[in-house]
Design a protein around this motif. Structure first.
Motif, mmCIF file in Angstrom:
data_model
loop_
_atom_site.group_PDB
_atom_site.id
_atom_site.type_symbol
_atom_site.label_atom_id
_atom_site.label_comp_id
_atom_site.label_asym_id
_atom_site.label_seq_id
_atom_site.Cartn_x
_atom_site.Cartn_y
_atom_site.Cartn_z
ATOM 1 N N VAL A 106 14.247 -30.872 20.825
ATOM 2 C CA VAL A 106 14.804 -29.579 21.225
ATOM 3 C C VAL A 106 15.467 -29.686 22.593
ATOM 4 O O VAL A 106 16.597 -29.231 22.804
ATOM 5 C CB VAL A 106 13.705 -28.489 21.222
ATOM 6 C CG1 VAL A 106 14.196 -27.219 21.895
ATOM 7 C CG2 VAL A 106 13.251 -28.198 19.802
ATOM 8 N N VAL A 107 14.770 -30.306 23.532
ATOM 9 C CA VAL A 107 15.308 -30.424 24.892
ATOM 10 C C VAL A 107 16.586 -31.264 24.902
ATOM 11 O O VAL A 107 17.563 -30.917 25.563
ATOM 12 C CB VAL A 107 14.245 -30.996 25.850
ATOM 13 C CG1 VAL A 107 14.850 -31.361 27.198
ATOM 14 C CG2 VAL A 107 13.116 -29.999 26.031
ATOM 15 N N ARG A 108 16.610 -32.346 24.156
ATOM 16 C CA ARG A 108 17.817 -33.173 24.091
ATOM 17 C C ARG A 108 19.004 -32.368 23.560
ATOM 18 O O ARG A 108 20.107 -32.442 24.095
ATOM 19 C CB ARG A 108 17.590 -34.399 23.216
ATOM 20 C CG ARG A 108 16.729 -35.444 23.859
ATOM 21 C CD ARG A 108 16.469 -36.605 22.892
ATOM 22 N NE ARG A 108 15.482 -37.508 23.422
ATOM 23 C CZ ARG A 108 15.762 -38.577 24.160
ATOM 24 N NH1 ARG A 108 17.013 -38.876 24.440
ATOM 25 N NH2 ARG A 108 14.811 -39.345 24.611
ATOM 26 N N GLY A 109 18.752 -31.608 22.533
ATOM 27 C CA GLY A 109 19.817 -30.779 21.973
ATOM 28 C C GLY A 109 20.304 -29.732 22.949
ATOM 29 O O GLY A 109 21.512 -29.502 23.090
ATOM 30 N N LEU A 110 19.380 -29.077 23.639
ATOM 31 C CA LEU A 110 19.763 -28.055 24.608
ATOM 32 C C LEU A 110 20.555 -28.649 25.766
ATOM 33 O O LEU A 110 21.567 -28.084 26.182
ATOM 34 C CB LEU A 110 18.527 -27.336 25.140
ATOM 35 C CG LEU A 110 17.876 -26.340 24.190
ATOM 36 C CD1 LEU A 110 16.556 -25.849 24.770
ATOM 37 C CD2 LEU A 110 18.804 -25.171 23.899
ATOM 38 N N PHE A 111 20.097 -29.764 26.306
ATOM 39 C CA PHE A 111 20.821 -30.384 27.411
ATOM 40 C C PHE A 111 22.222 -30.782 26.988
ATOM 41 O O PHE A 111 23.186 -30.596 27.722
ATOM 42 C CB PHE A 111 20.057 -31.602 27.953
ATOM 43 C CG PHE A 111 19.233 -31.279 29.144
ATOM 44 C CD1 PHE A 111 18.045 -30.584 29.003
ATOM 45 C CD2 PHE A 111 19.628 -31.654 30.407
ATOM 46 C CE1 PHE A 111 17.277 -30.264 30.099
ATOM 47 C CE2 PHE A 111 18.863 -31.355 31.507
ATOM 48 C CZ PHE A 111 17.680 -30.654 31.357
ATOM 49 N N THR A 112 22.337 -31.342 25.813
ATOM 50 C CA THR A 112 23.659 -31.738 25.329
ATOM 51 C C THR A 112 24.554 -30.511 25.184
ATOM 52 O O THR A 112 25.713 -30.524 25.603
ATOM 53 C CB THR A 112 23.539 -32.487 23.993
ATOM 54 O OG1 THR A 112 22.687 -33.626 24.193
ATOM 55 C CG2 THR A 112 24.891 -32.963 23.509
ATOM 56 N N ARG A 113 24.007 -29.448 24.632
ATOM 57 C CA ARG A 113 24.807 -28.229 24.454
ATOM 58 C C ARG A 113 25.225 -27.662 25.806
ATOM 59 O O ARG A 113 26.382 -27.294 26.007
ATOM 60 C CB ARG A 113 24.009 -27.192 23.681
ATOM 61 C CG ARG A 113 24.796 -25.915 23.509
ATOM 62 C CD ARG A 113 24.099 -24.902 22.694
ATOM 63 N NE ARG A 113 24.913 -23.700 22.671
ATOM 64 C CZ ARG A 113 24.463 -22.540 22.333
ATOM 65 N NH1 ARG A 113 23.220 -22.394 21.961
ATOM 66 N NH2 ARG A 113 25.244 -21.495 22.350
#
Length: 85
Positions: free
Chosen positions: A20-27
């Motif tokens: 989840v965190v990886r996806g949020l940071f990328t977004r």
């Protein structure tokens, strides 16, 4: 739930949060004018905050913070790869 099941559940929870965190940071980075710079700034800011808490830390806490920094740097490389044109 026995010890092994609790351990596996903890690992699954950590991995889910990691994804989840990886996806949020990328977004968040992709929404910035300079995605790679934005991601770098966010991650370096977190690393800088970690070092601020080690001033009066025990050796064990310092070791944990060092490992967290290693993981954040690896995470930063992963985000950087995802953001490359």
């Amino acid at each position: 739930m026995d010890q092994d099941e609790r351990y596996l559940d903890l690992l699954a929870n950590i991995k889910a949060l990691d994804m989840v965190v990886r996806g949020l940071f990328t977004r968040w980075a992709m929404e910035a004018p300079d995605p790679q710079e934005s991601a770098f700034r966010m991650i370096e800011g977190m690393i800088g905050s970690l070092h601020a808490i080690t001033e009066d830390a025990t050796p064990e806490q310092v070791a944990v913070v060092s490992r967290i920094e290693d993981h954040l740097r690896a995470f930063g490389k992963n985000v950087d790869v995802r953001l490359r044109p």
